[in-house]
Write a protein that holds these residues in place. Structure first.
Motif, short mmCIF file in Angstrom:
data_model
loop_
_atom_site.label_atom_id
_atom_site.label_comp_id
_atom_site.label_asym_id
_atom_site.label_seq_id
_atom_site.Cartn_x
_atom_site.Cartn_y
_atom_site.Cartn_z
N THR A 206 0.86 -1.17 0.00
CA THR A 206 0.00 0.00 0.00
C THR A 206 0.90 1.23 0.00
N LEU A 207 0.63 2.15 -0.92
CA LEU A 207 1.46 3.34 -1.07
C LEU A 207 0.61 4.59 -0.89
N SER A 208 1.12 5.54 -0.14
CA SER A 208 0.44 6.84 -0.02
C SER A 208 1.50 7.93 -0.06
N GLY A 209 1.09 9.09 -0.53
CA GLY A 209 2.03 10.19 -0.74
C GLY A 209 2.64 10.09 -2.11
N GLY A 210 3.22 11.17 -2.56
CA GLY A 210 3.82 11.18 -3.89
C GLY A 210 2.75 11.08 -4.97
N GLY A 211 3.19 10.95 -6.19
CA GLY A 211 2.28 10.85 -7.32
C GLY A 211 2.28 9.46 -7.90
N VAL A 212 1.54 9.29 -8.98
CA VAL A 212 1.45 7.98 -9.60
C VAL A 212 2.81 7.53 -10.13
N ARG B 56 20.03 2.60 -5.28
CA ARG B 56 19.44 3.76 -5.94
C ARG B 56 19.15 3.52 -7.41
N ALA B 57 18.94 2.25 -7.80
CA ALA B 57 18.67 1.92 -9.20
C ALA B 57 17.31 2.43 -9.67
N ALA B 58 16.41 2.68 -8.75
CA ALA B 58 15.05 3.05 -9.12
C ALA B 58 14.90 4.52 -9.48
N GLY B 59 15.87 5.34 -9.16
CA GLY B 59 15.77 6.76 -9.44
C GLY B 59 15.22 7.53 -8.27
N ARG B 60 14.93 8.80 -8.50
CA ARG B 60 14.45 9.68 -7.43
C ARG B 60 12.94 9.70 -7.38
N THR C 267 14.80 -4.72 -0.35
CA THR C 267 14.84 -4.26 -1.74
C THR C 267 14.60 -2.75 -1.82
N LEU C 268 13.59 -2.27 -1.11
CA LEU C 268 13.28 -0.84 -1.12
C LEU C 268 14.38 -0.03 -0.45
N ALA C 269 14.97 -0.53 0.62
CA ALA C 269 16.04 0.20 1.31
C ALA C 269 17.29 0.32 0.44
N ARG C 270 17.53 -0.67 -0.43
CA ARG C 270 18.68 -0.58 -1.34
C ARG C 270 18.43 0.41 -2.47
N ALA C 271 17.16 0.52 -2.90
CA ALA C 271 16.83 1.34 -4.07
C ALA C 271 16.52 2.79 -3.73
N PHE C 272 16.05 3.05 -2.51
CA PHE C 272 15.63 4.39 -2.11
C PHE C 272 16.21 4.72 -0.73
N THR C 273 16.16 5.98 -0.38
CA THR C 273 16.46 6.36 1.00
C THR C 273 15.22 6.02 1.81
N LEU D 81 9.79 6.36 2.32
CA LEU D 81 10.80 6.56 1.27
C LEU D 81 10.86 8.04 0.98
N VAL D 82 12.05 8.60 1.00
CA VAL D 82 12.19 10.05 0.79
C VAL D 82 13.03 10.33 -0.44
N PRO D 83 12.75 11.48 -1.09
CA PRO D 83 13.51 11.83 -2.30
C PRO D 83 14.99 12.06 -1.98
#
Length: 114
Positions: free
Chosen positions: A9-15, A61-65, A87-93, A112-114
């Motif tokens: 489930t994701l909330s915040g940010g855009g599509v 950080r393979a997923a981008g900002r 997986t998410l911790a490796r790809a994002f902050t 997850l933060v930019p």
């Protein structure tokens, strides 16, 4: 939910942010039940078959900002939740916002933060 699923489930940010998170998890779990839709929703969900867990994970950080902070809640078997969180911790902050465990399921919330 059965023991063979991971629900996200994701909330915040855009599509586009939601799609980036789902694409990142697809590297570890295979295709989701469908991409997050751009329907003006503030909460989006995706379901993965956890039986595919163990695939390769994206590099750091393979997923981008992200354009904005995204709160992600992952729910499923302990192994699936751990795999998704790592997986998410490796790809994002990512910041761990807490976890809850049941007999056969676990839930963890990450920011997850930019």
């Amino acid at each position: 939910m059965t023991g063979t699923q991971l629900t996200v489930t994701l909330s915040g940010g855009g599509v586009d942010d939601a799609r980036a998170v789902v694409r990142t998890l697809e590297a570890a779990f295979g295709a989701a039940d469908g991409p997050p839709a751009d329907d003006g929703a503030t909460v989006r969900t995706a379901t993965f078959a956890a039986g595919a867990a163990g695939r390769e994970s994206p590099g750091p950080r393979a997923a981008g900002r992200l354009s904005a902070p995204v709160t992600v809640t992952v729910q499923g078997t302990p192994h699936a939740v751990d795999t998704a969180s790592e997986t998410l911790a490796r790809a994002f902050t990512a910041r761990d916002e807490g976890a809850a465990s049941g007999d056969q399921e676990q839930e963890r919330q990450l920011l997850l933060v930019p």
